[in-house]
Scaffold this motif. Structure first.
Motif, mmCIF file in Angstrom:
data_model
loop_
_atom_site.group_PDB
_atom_site.id
_atom_site.type_symbol
_atom_site.label_atom_id
_atom_site.label_comp_id
_atom_site.label_asym_id
_atom_site.label_seq_id
_atom_site.Cartn_x
_atom_site.Cartn_y
_atom_site.Cartn_z
ATOM 1 N N PHE A 254 0.840 -1.196 0.000
ATOM 2 C CA PHE A 254 0.000 0.000 0.000
ATOM 3 C C PHE A 254 0.873 1.244 0.000
ATOM 4 N N ILE A 255 0.456 2.265 -0.748
ATOM 5 C CA ILE A 255 1.151 3.555 -0.795
ATOM 6 C C ILE A 255 0.160 4.654 -0.478
ATOM 7 N N GLY A 256 0.443 5.464 0.547
ATOM 8 C CA GLY A 256 -0.402 6.604 0.898
ATOM 9 C C GLY A 256 0.272 7.905 0.484
ATOM 10 N N ILE A 257 -0.448 8.748 -0.220
ATOM 11 C CA ILE A 257 0.088 10.038 -0.662
ATOM 12 C C ILE A 257 -0.210 11.099 0.390
ATOM 13 N N TYR A 258 0.806 11.855 0.756
ATOM 14 C CA TYR A 258 0.616 12.863 1.798
ATOM 15 C C TYR A 258 0.224 14.223 1.243
ATOM 16 N N PHE A 259 -0.201 15.104 2.158
ATOM 17 C CA PHE A 259 -0.542 16.483 1.841
ATOM 18 C C PHE A 259 0.589 17.357 2.415
ATOM 19 N N MET A 260 1.765 17.264 1.833
ATOM 20 C CA MET A 260 2.956 17.878 2.413
ATOM 21 C C MET A 260 3.682 18.757 1.399
ATOM 22 N N PRO A 261 4.571 19.641 1.879
ATOM 23 C CA PRO A 261 5.258 20.563 0.961
ATOM 24 C C PRO A 261 6.154 19.865 -0.045
ATOM 25 N N PHE A 262 6.529 18.610 0.222
ATOM 26 C CA PHE A 262 7.438 17.881 -0.673
ATOM 27 C C PHE A 262 6.786 17.525 -2.010
ATOM 28 N N LEU A 263 5.498 17.818 -2.154
ATOM 29 C CA LEU A 263 4.806 17.523 -3.404
ATOM 30 C C LEU A 263 5.064 18.581 -4.480
ATOM 31 N N ASN A 264 5.716 19.678 -4.092
ATOM 32 C CA ASN A 264 6.000 20.744 -5.051
ATOM 33 C C ASN A 264 7.393 21.283 -4.775
ATOM 34 N N ALA A 265 8.171 21.467 -5.815
ATOM 35 C CA ALA A 265 9.562 21.915 -5.639
ATOM 36 C C ALA A 265 9.647 23.273 -4.958
ATOM 37 N N SER A 266 8.612 24.083 -5.057
ATOM 38 C CA SER A 266 8.609 25.398 -4.411
ATOM 39 C C SER A 266 8.420 25.288 -2.907
ATOM 40 N N GLY A 267 7.958 24.137 -2.433
ATOM 41 C CA GLY A 267 7.640 23.976 -1.018
ATOM 42 C C GLY A 267 6.232 24.422 -0.677
ATOM 43 N N ALA A 269 2.833 23.411 -1.668
ATOM 44 C CA ALA A 269 2.002 22.439 -2.377
ATOM 45 C C ALA A 269 0.537 22.844 -2.346
ATOM 46 N N HIS A 270 -0.150 22.478 -3.417
ATOM 47 C CA HIS A 270 -1.574 22.756 -3.546
ATOM 48 C C HIS A 270 -2.317 21.458 -3.851
ATOM 49 N N ALA A 271 -3.642 21.560 -3.841
ATOM 50 C CA ALA A 271 -4.475 20.387 -4.071
ATOM 51 C C ALA A 271 -4.150 19.717 -5.400
ATOM 52 N N GLU A 272 -3.845 20.511 -6.413
ATOM 53 C CA GLU A 272 -3.523 19.930 -7.719
ATOM 54 C C GLU A 272 -2.267 19.069 -7.652
ATOM 55 N N ASP A 273 -1.355 19.393 -6.722
ATOM 56 C CA ASP A 273 -0.156 18.570 -6.552
ATOM 57 C C ASP A 273 -0.498 17.220 -5.929
ATOM 58 N N VAL A 274 -1.435 17.221 -4.991
ATOM 59 C CA VAL A 274 -1.879 15.965 -4.393
ATOM 60 C C VAL A 274 -2.504 15.081 -5.471
ATOM 61 N N VAL A 275 -3.359 15.664 -6.278
ATOM 62 C CA VAL A 275 -4.002 14.904 -7.357
ATOM 63 C C VAL A 275 -2.963 14.368 -8.336
ATOM 64 N N ASP A 302 -6.895 28.584 12.582
ATOM 65 C CA ASP A 302 -7.633 29.846 12.603
ATOM 66 C C ASP A 302 -6.802 31.038 12.137
ATOM 67 N N ASP A 303 -5.526 31.055 12.463
ATOM 68 C CA ASP A 303 -4.662 32.204 12.167
ATOM 69 C C ASP A 303 -3.378 31.696 11.519
ATOM 70 N N LEU A 304 -3.325 31.679 10.194
ATOM 71 C CA LEU A 304 -2.159 31.158 9.495
ATOM 72 C C LEU A 304 -0.900 31.970 9.776
ATOM 73 N N PRO A 334 3.370 22.432 6.768
ATOM 74 C CA PRO A 334 3.307 20.967 6.734
ATOM 75 C C PRO A 334 1.912 20.475 6.341
ATOM 76 N N PHE A 335 1.338 21.112 5.362
ATOM 77 C CA PHE A 335 0.033 20.736 4.837
ATOM 78 C C PHE A 335 -0.147 21.423 3.489
ATOM 79 N N VAL A 336 -1.182 21.023 2.782
ATOM 80 C CA VAL A 336 -1.530 21.649 1.509
ATOM 81 C C VAL A 336 -2.514 22.769 1.805
ATOM 82 N N VAL A 337 -2.141 23.965 1.429
ATOM 83 C CA VAL A 337 -2.852 25.154 1.914
ATOM 84 C C VAL A 337 -4.320 25.182 1.481
ATOM 85 N N ASP A 338 -4.647 24.619 0.323
ATOM 86 C CA ASP A 338 -6.037 24.648 -0.133
ATOM 87 C C ASP A 338 -6.709 23.278 -0.035
ATOM 88 N N LEU A 339 -6.163 22.415 0.833
ATOM 89 C CA LEU A 339 -6.757 21.096 1.054
ATOM 90 C C LEU A 339 -6.580 20.753 2.531
#
Length: 380
Positions: A254-267, A269-275, A302-304, A334-339
């Protein structure tokens, strides 16, 4: 007149009643998400139950009324929570036993909301009873010391997921940031065999490539990579190569995909990167072996701006301790800002549907693939 604090007052309420007392924006998220995932199983292969607004660094769940309300509203069925030693000066064995005992006490205190997961049947039961299943897991094998028989102790205490390494090397093998990339040690192979014998899930998240490939080959049971990304999409050490993904899947894992900054080289990450990472993993592994392991909570922040200030301090501490990974920076979340928040799973399902994924494939990714894998390893 006798007075009680708000937490004590809310502790006896149902999650729906507690949700009515949340701040308006949080309550709206709960209401929008409620009922949307009632028919499906949603399993987070690595996540947490905590409130990032409280600033606590404890791994033991924070089962506040808000955390429980938003977790229920998200549709979450079960989550693999990290307990025990990850890094630091504490004795790894003592810290791990202590966290398990503390979490067991919380489960006893909140029996209407959560349940401890030992088998795949327990996950199904959690769904039927509208509870959130807690899967006890480790993210570092340091608590083994030099005694593989400690696997038996932790298996008997209910640990069901055992990640062999964190980012650095330990006595079992090399992590993703260990430059030598040496693979499993002889002791690591002994621990894997013991985990197989006790039907504990062997998790190769955070591992180096050779450690992962070797563990997949020597394990007599399928292994997992519960929270990762795809290195072919973003070339960072915390992400897995196609060789790793393919071998784990070929052996029934099993492989689980995370919602982490490592999904985008810029650091950032967005929902489209998770997809994109889910889509790549499905192409490499097949649709029966991919799920989600967000590495985060469902409680909204509550307060980014305030959160980012405390996060920058945490990143600096991780770097000083030598446990951070390439791609972590003070300006990365340490999360995807729009997910994020209690609507995150529903939104991901919508995005996958827009990508052309069928409802049955989406159900597999959101939880059924992990459930099938868990049944293979743990039994029914």
């Amino acid at each position: 007149m006798t007075t009680i604090d708000r937490r004590t007052f809310l502790s006896g309420m149902t999650w729906a009643a507690a949700a009515s007392l949340l701040p308006w924006d949080a309550r709206g998220a709960v209401q929008r998400s409620a009922g949307m995932n009632d028919n499906g199983v949603i399993i987070n292969a690595l996540g947490g139950l905590g409130d990032p607004n409280l600033g606590s660094d404890a791994l033991v769940p924070e089962l506040t009324p808000r955390v429980l309300a938003e977790a229920h509203a998200s549709g979450l069925t079960a989550v693999n929570i990290t307990l025990g030693y990850v890094s630091g000066p504490e004795d790894p064995f003592e810290a791990s036993v202590r966290d398990i005992a503390a979490t067991d006490a919380l489960v006893r205190e909140h029996t209407h909301d959560v349940t401890k997961i030992l088998t795949a049947a327990d996950i199904r039961r959690a769904k039927a009873e509208k509870k959130i299943g807690l899967i006890y897991g480790f993210q570092n094998g340091a608590m083994m010391g030099n005694d593989a028989k400690r696997v038996d102790i932790f298996a008997n205490l209910g640990v069901r997921v055992f990640q062999l390494t964190y980012n650095p090397a330990n006595q079992l093998g090399d992590g993703s940031m260990a430059k030598e990339n040496r693979g499993l040690t002889p002791f690591g192979r002994e621990v894997v065999a013991r985990l197989n014998a006790r039907r504990v899930m062997v998790d190769l998240s955070h591992s180096g490539e050779h450690t992962c490939l070797e563990a997949a080959r020597v394990s007599t049971a399928p292994i997992s990579i519960n929270h990762t990304g795809c290195r072919a999409v973003t070339d960072l050490p915390r992400n897995k190569t196609d060789a790793e993904l393919k071998l784990v899947a070929e052996r029934g894992g099993f492989i689980g995909i995370y919602f982490m900054p490592f999904l985008n080289a810029s650091g950032h990450a967005h929902a489209e990167d998770v997809v994109a990472n889910i889509d790549h993993a499905v192409k490499v592994c097949g649709e029966d072996h991919v799920g989600i392991g967000t590495d985060g909570s469902v409680t909204q922040i509550d307060d980014l701006q305030a959160y980012q200030a405390s996060l920058a301090k945490e990143i600096a501490q991780r770097q000083a301790a030598g446990i951070s990974a390439a791609g972590e920076r003070p300006d990365t979340y340490p999360f995807v800002v729009d997910l994020r928040g209690p609507q995150q799973f529903h939104k991901l399902a919508q995005l996958l549907a827009q990508k052309g994924y069928s409802s049955s494939r989406i159900e597999k990714i959101l939880g059924l693939n992990f459930l099938r894998f868990a049944q293979t390893v743990w039994g029914s």
